[in-house]
Design a protein around this motif. Structure first.
Motif, short mmCIF file in Angstrom:
data_model
loop_
_atom_site.label_atom_id
_atom_site.label_comp_id
_atom_site.label_asym_id
_atom_site.label_seq_id
_atom_site.Cartn_x
_atom_site.Cartn_y
_atom_site.Cartn_z
N MET A 265 0.83 -1.20 0.00
CA MET A 265 0.00 0.00 0.00
C MET A 265 0.87 1.26 0.00
O MET A 265 0.61 2.22 -0.72
CB MET A 265 -0.93 0.00 1.22
N THR A 266 1.93 1.24 0.81
CA THR A 266 2.84 2.38 0.86
C THR A 266 3.52 2.59 -0.48
O THR A 266 3.65 3.72 -0.97
CB THR A 266 3.90 2.18 1.96
N ALA A 267 3.94 1.50 -1.11
CA ALA A 267 4.58 1.59 -2.42
C ALA A 267 3.62 2.15 -3.46
O ALA A 267 4.02 2.95 -4.34
CB ALA A 267 5.09 0.22 -2.85
N MET A 268 2.34 1.77 -3.38
CA MET A 268 1.34 2.29 -4.30
C MET A 268 1.20 3.81 -4.15
O MET A 268 1.16 4.54 -5.14
CB MET A 268 0.00 1.60 -4.05
N VAL A 269 1.12 4.26 -2.91
CA VAL A 269 1.00 5.69 -2.66
C VAL A 269 2.22 6.44 -3.18
O VAL A 269 2.10 7.48 -3.84
CB VAL A 269 0.79 5.96 -1.15
N ASN A 270 3.41 5.93 -2.91
CA ASN A 270 4.64 6.58 -3.36
C ASN A 270 4.70 6.66 -4.88
O ASN A 270 5.15 7.66 -5.46
CB ASN A 270 5.87 5.84 -2.82
N ALA A 271 4.24 5.60 -5.56
CA ALA A 271 4.26 5.59 -7.02
C ALA A 271 3.25 6.56 -7.62
O ALA A 271 3.47 7.12 -8.70
CB ALA A 271 3.99 4.17 -7.53
N ALA A 272 2.12 6.77 -6.92
CA ALA A 272 1.07 7.66 -7.43
C ALA A 272 1.32 9.12 -7.10
O ALA A 272 0.78 10.02 -7.77
CB ALA A 272 -0.29 7.24 -6.87
N ASP A 273 2.12 9.38 -6.08
CA ASP A 273 2.32 10.74 -5.59
C ASP A 273 3.19 11.55 -6.55
O ASP A 273 4.23 11.08 -7.01
CB ASP A 273 2.97 10.70 -4.21
N LYS A 274 2.76 12.75 -6.83
CA LYS A 274 3.53 13.69 -7.66
C LYS A 274 4.02 14.85 -6.80
O LYS A 274 4.09 15.99 -7.25
CB LYS A 274 2.68 14.22 -8.81
N PRO B 224 -10.04 -3.23 13.67
CA PRO B 224 -9.71 -4.00 14.88
C PRO B 224 -9.45 -5.48 14.63
O PRO B 224 -8.67 -6.09 15.36
CB PRO B 224 -10.96 -3.80 15.76
N ASP B 225 -10.09 -6.07 13.61
CA ASP B 225 -9.83 -7.47 13.28
C ASP B 225 -8.62 -7.65 12.36
O ASP B 225 -8.28 -8.79 12.02
CB ASP B 225 -11.07 -8.09 12.61
N ARG B 226 -8.03 -6.55 11.93
CA ARG B 226 -6.82 -6.55 11.09
C ARG B 226 -7.06 -7.23 9.74
O ARG B 226 -6.19 -7.88 9.18
CB ARG B 226 -5.64 -7.21 11.82
N ASN B 227 -8.25 -7.04 9.19
CA ASN B 227 -8.59 -7.62 7.89
C ASN B 227 -8.42 -6.64 6.74
O ASN B 227 -8.14 -7.06 5.62
CB ASN B 227 -10.04 -8.11 7.91
N ILE B 228 -8.64 -5.35 6.99
CA ILE B 228 -8.57 -4.33 5.95
C ILE B 228 -7.49 -3.32 6.31
O ILE B 228 -7.39 -2.88 7.46
CB ILE B 228 -9.92 -3.63 5.76
N ILE B 229 -6.71 -2.94 5.31
CA ILE B 229 -5.68 -1.90 5.47
C ILE B 229 -6.22 -0.60 4.90
O ILE B 229 -6.76 -0.57 3.79
CB ILE B 229 -4.38 -2.30 4.75
N PHE B 230 -6.07 0.47 5.66
CA PHE B 230 -6.51 1.80 5.23
C PHE B 230 -5.29 2.70 5.05
O PHE B 230 -4.40 2.75 5.91
CB PHE B 230 -7.44 2.42 6.28
N ALA B 231 -5.26 3.39 3.92
CA ALA B 231 -4.23 4.40 3.67
C ALA B 231 -4.90 5.75 3.58
O ALA B 231 -5.70 6.00 2.67
CB ALA B 231 -3.48 4.08 2.37
N ILE B 232 -4.61 6.61 4.54
CA ILE B 232 -5.22 7.95 4.59
C ILE B 232 -4.12 8.98 4.35
O ILE B 232 -3.13 9.04 5.09
CB ILE B 232 -5.91 8.18 5.94
N MET B 233 -4.31 9.76 3.30
CA MET B 233 -3.31 10.74 2.88
C MET B 233 -3.81 12.16 3.07
O MET B 233 -4.97 12.46 2.78
CB MET B 233 -2.98 10.53 1.38
N ARG B 234 -2.93 12.99 3.54
CA ARG B 234 -3.21 14.43 3.61
C ARG B 234 -2.49 15.12 2.47
O ARG B 234 -1.31 14.88 2.24
CB ARG B 234 -2.73 14.99 4.96
N VAL B 235 -3.22 15.94 1.72
CA VAL B 235 -2.69 16.55 0.49
C VAL B 235 -2.29 17.99 0.76
O VAL B 235 -3.00 18.73 1.43
CB VAL B 235 -3.75 16.48 -0.65
N ARG B 236 -1.14 18.38 0.24
CA ARG B 236 -0.68 19.77 0.40
C ARG B 236 -0.81 20.55 -0.91
O ARG B 236 -0.98 19.99 -1.96
CB ARG B 236 0.76 19.80 0.87
#
Length: 350
Positions: free
Chosen positions: A317-326, A338-350
């Motif tokens: 997921m981190t690699a995906m964000v880094n590749a998409a970020d300009k 809490p069950d550790r089934n889904i990973i969430f990536a939350i980004m703050r945009v500048r």
């Protein structure tokens, strides 16, 4: 030990590295396509857990049988090769009497039958949320135990947590900026709106501010019918439309996609995320979600639900964000339910 499964692509002498259950003296026949058929399968070993689940369910302990089935399928999937697992899903598991019991659950049956051409459609999610309607009638007595087992499964709990998180992000965006505009990509029925409007009923304006983007016209009709008077506008379009810029998106304070990236290979996922980031204004937020690898329900989902996903790790997921970020991502937060089934990536945009 009798042969359980072997691929015709296994090199001579390489069977031990390919499958746990291979004998030196194996007996198999070629089918017309050249792949080895299931022959002399030791069902007592390989399907023992599924047989045990059936005995429980057939004896009246349906919920217990369904719970046992999920664990048995998880173990079975881990014990064989990918190709072997796919063949088991298509042959042995579908011909097993446990299938009829598993398909009493409307979540599993709808996902398996794919009436809209794909698994995990918005009606399936309504069942997971416990929302009943014309296309998702309440389970009858014969369905209830199987449904309750899947409703309470870790993957279903994670999907409901995801719904709550989406609602929180929308509420936070509106509280931070009352004029905030929001875009939901692959919105489905937009059921997180129920939580948003319930919590902030007096603060929601009548004018359009929340766009539901989806390729499924029937899902958009439900979203418009349910929330159109509360500021929700619908937009029909596909992932290809979004990536190619054929879909007209404005700029938003919040752009999110809940259940879409699980279906996208990495190049498409990166391209879509780049479009989402580009459509987010300064100080805004982007959120994507993806099921994690090795979730407990993966065997059940891929077999009796025919619901195949692309699972990812935090690093992926981190690699995906880094590749998409300009150069616009100011911060990235990676978390799980809490069950550790889904990973969430939350980004703050500048």
């Amino acid at each position: 030990m009798d042969i359980l499964w072997c691929s015709s692509r296994v090199a001579p002498g390489g069977a031990d590295s390919c499958c746990r259950y291979i004998s030196e003296e194996r007996t198999a026949e070629e089918n017309e396509n050249g792949a080895l058929m299931f022959m002399n399968i030791d069902r007592t070993n390989i399907l023992r857990g599924v047989d045990e689940a059936y005995e429980l369910a057939h004896s009246g302990w349906v919920r217990e049988g369904m719970d046992h089935l999920s664990g048995a399928l998880w173990s079975l999937r881990r014990s064989v090769t990918t190709d072997a697992w796919r063949d088991l899903c298509k042959v042995e598991l579908l011909n097993h009497p446990m299938r009829k019991i598993a398909h009493r659950c409307p979540i599993a049956l709808r996902s398996f039958e794919k009436p809209r051409g794909y698994p995990g459609d918005a009606v399936t999610l309504d069942y997971i949320y416990g929302i009943y309607g014309a296309e998702s009638p309440p389970p009858v007595d014969a369905q209830r135990a199987a449904y309750e087992s899947r409703f309470g499964a870790p993957a279903a709990r994670a999907v409901r947590f995801r719904r709550g998180l989406m609602a929180k992000l929308v509420r936070d965006a509106r509280r931070e900026n009352p004029g905030a505009r929001v875009l939901s990509v692959a919105s489905g029925h937009l059921r997180e709106a129920d939580f948003v409007f319930k919590m902030d009923e007096d603060a929601m304006p009548i004018g359009p501010w929340w766009t539901a983007f989806d390729q499924d016209e029937k899902s958009l009709e439900v979203a418009e019918r349910s929330y159109g008077t509360r500021g929700v506008a619908i937009q029909k379009g596909s992932v290809r439309d979004a990536i190619a810029g054929r879909s007209t998106w404005g700029t938003y304070s919040l752009v999110y996609a809940a259940g879409l990236f699980d279906y996208l290979p990495q190049p498409a996922a990166i391209a879509l995320l780049a479009r989402m980031i580009a459509s987010t204004q300064k100080g805004g937020t982007v959120m994507i979600a993806n099921f994690a690898q090795e979730i407990p329900d993966v065997g059940y989902m891929e077999s009796y639900m025919a619901w195949d996903l692309i699972y990812r790790s935090e690093d992926e997921m981190t690699a995906m964000v880094n590749a998409a970020d300009k150069g616009r991502i100011e911060s990235l937060d990676i978390s799980r339910d809490p069950d550790r089934n889904i990973i969430f990536a939350i980004m703050r945009v500048r």
